[in-house]
Scaffold this active site. Structure first.
Site, PDB file in Angstrom:
ATOM      1  N   ARG A 187     -33.697  -9.050  10.431  1.00 22.55           N
ATOM      2  CA  ARG A 187     -32.893  -7.836  10.321  1.00 22.55           C
ATOM      3  C   ARG A 187     -33.277  -7.066   9.060  1.00 22.55           C
ATOM      4  O   ARG A 187     -33.374  -5.837   9.084  1.00 22.55           O
ATOM      5  CB  ARG A 187     -31.397  -8.177  10.295  1.00 22.55           C
ATOM      6  CG  ARG A 187     -30.840  -8.634  11.624  1.00 22.55           C
ATOM      7  CD  ARG A 187     -29.328  -8.814  11.574  1.00 22.55           C
ATOM      8  NE  ARG A 187     -28.629  -7.538  11.504  1.00 22.55           N
ATOM      9  CZ  ARG A 187     -27.319  -7.418  11.290  1.00 22.55           C
ATOM     10  NH1 ARG A 187     -26.581  -8.501  11.094  1.00 22.55           N
ATOM     11  NH2 ARG A 187     -26.754  -6.227  11.255  1.00 22.55           N
ATOM     12  N   CYS A 235     -24.567  -6.975   3.184  1.00 21.42           N
ATOM     13  CA  CYS A 235     -24.909  -7.643   4.441  1.00 21.42           C
ATOM     14  C   CYS A 235     -24.774  -6.623   5.554  1.00 21.42           C
ATOM     15  O   CYS A 235     -25.131  -5.464   5.374  1.00 21.42           O
ATOM     16  CB  CYS A 235     -24.009  -8.855   4.658  1.00 21.42           C
ATOM     17  SG  CYS A 235     -22.250  -8.435   4.688  1.00 21.42           S
TER      18      CYS A 235
END
Length: 279
Positions: A187, A235
């Site tokens: 990611r 995050c």
């Protein structure tokens, strides 16, 4: 009995002896259904149920998928849970530490000083053979409408007791210090993005996947972050970043800043995106 140390993470046996703490159950799965039924089927004695998405976080919006809660709304929730000014608090989840860590972080941000996370969560408690109960305490606010006569707490929420970054602050931190992206490496590199509208990472951020931080192994955590003098974490939506902030705090470092909006806010605002490995 008070815990033997001031560490923010506590084992099940020591937690069981910490009888003056308000116990908070925040079991949760990202994108999954409420775990209130699991709470009703069995929880730590005296534990109060809080819905993580509704009670601990604000509603999704321009500030991300799990923004900070409104202080007045949070205060009402915590008072209903029976928390007073000065109350110690034990929080737990299923065991991965995600929602418990974000709850720990939110309560600390709100000015509650003595908050601990149960290492291994509800599973560690039951694995240790400790008792559970099914009766909801007076302070719980179940969807069923259950209520009782326990007096509310008197805690006053004092927001800002932990450092928080907004998008501009995260960009500035990346330019001057170490902004740490704790999402999975693929990611971070922008190879996949299962949730948010754009793949990639904040320019200048480094990657330390939170899945490699064992909350029970503070020596490994110290070693992983030894070369990072001034970290701040982000995050996907500010939940995993709070877990990393908890890990670093447990390892004896100052609690670092968290970019609560994280990638869910950054990627939706037309801001610059980087892809690939760390430069």
């Amino acid at each position: 009995m008070r815990p033997l140390s001031s560490a923010p993470i506590i084992g099940a046996v020591e937690a069981a002896a910490w009888t003056d703490a308000v116990r908070i159950d925040v079991r949760w799965t990202l994108g999954g259904p409420s775990k209130e039924a699991e709470y009703a089927a069995g929880h730590l004695p005296g534990a109060v149920w809080l819905d993580f998405d509704r009670d601990v976080c604000g509603p999704p919006g321009p500030g991300g998928r799990h923004p900070l809660p409104d202080p007045e709304a949070l205060q009402a929730v915590l008072r209903a849970a029976g928390i007073d000014d000065g109350s110690p608090v034990l929080v737990y989840d299923d065991g991965d530490g995600m929602s418990a860590a974000r709850t720990w972080w939110t309560l600390r941000w709100a000015g509650i000083e003595d908050v601990r996370v149960l290492l291994g969560g509800f599973k560690a408690w039951t694995d240790a053979g400790l008792p559970v109960e099914t009766q909801a305490p007076a302070s719980s606010t179940l969807a069923s409408g259950e209520s009782a006569q326990r007096p509310e707490g008197n805690v006053t929420v004092r927001p800002g007791s932990l450092p928080v970054l907004d998008a501009d602050g995260a960009a500035a931190w990346a330019a001057e210090h170490d902004l740490v992206d704790v999402r999975a490496p693929e990611r971070y590199r922008g190879e996949v993005e299962p949730i948010d509208p754009v793949a990639g990472h904040i320019p200048g951020a480094v990657n330390r996947f939170l899945g490699e931080d064992d909350l029970g192994d503070v020596d490994r955590i110290r070693a992983r972050y030894e070369s990072i003098a001034e970290p701040a974490f982000y995050c996907g939506s500010g939940v995993g970043a709070a877990r990393s902030a908890l890990a670093l705090t447990a390892a004896g470092r100052p609690t670092p800043p968290v970019y609560i909006g994280s990638w869910s806010e950054w990627s939706s605002g037309g801001r610059e995106v980087a892809r690939g490995e760390e430069s």
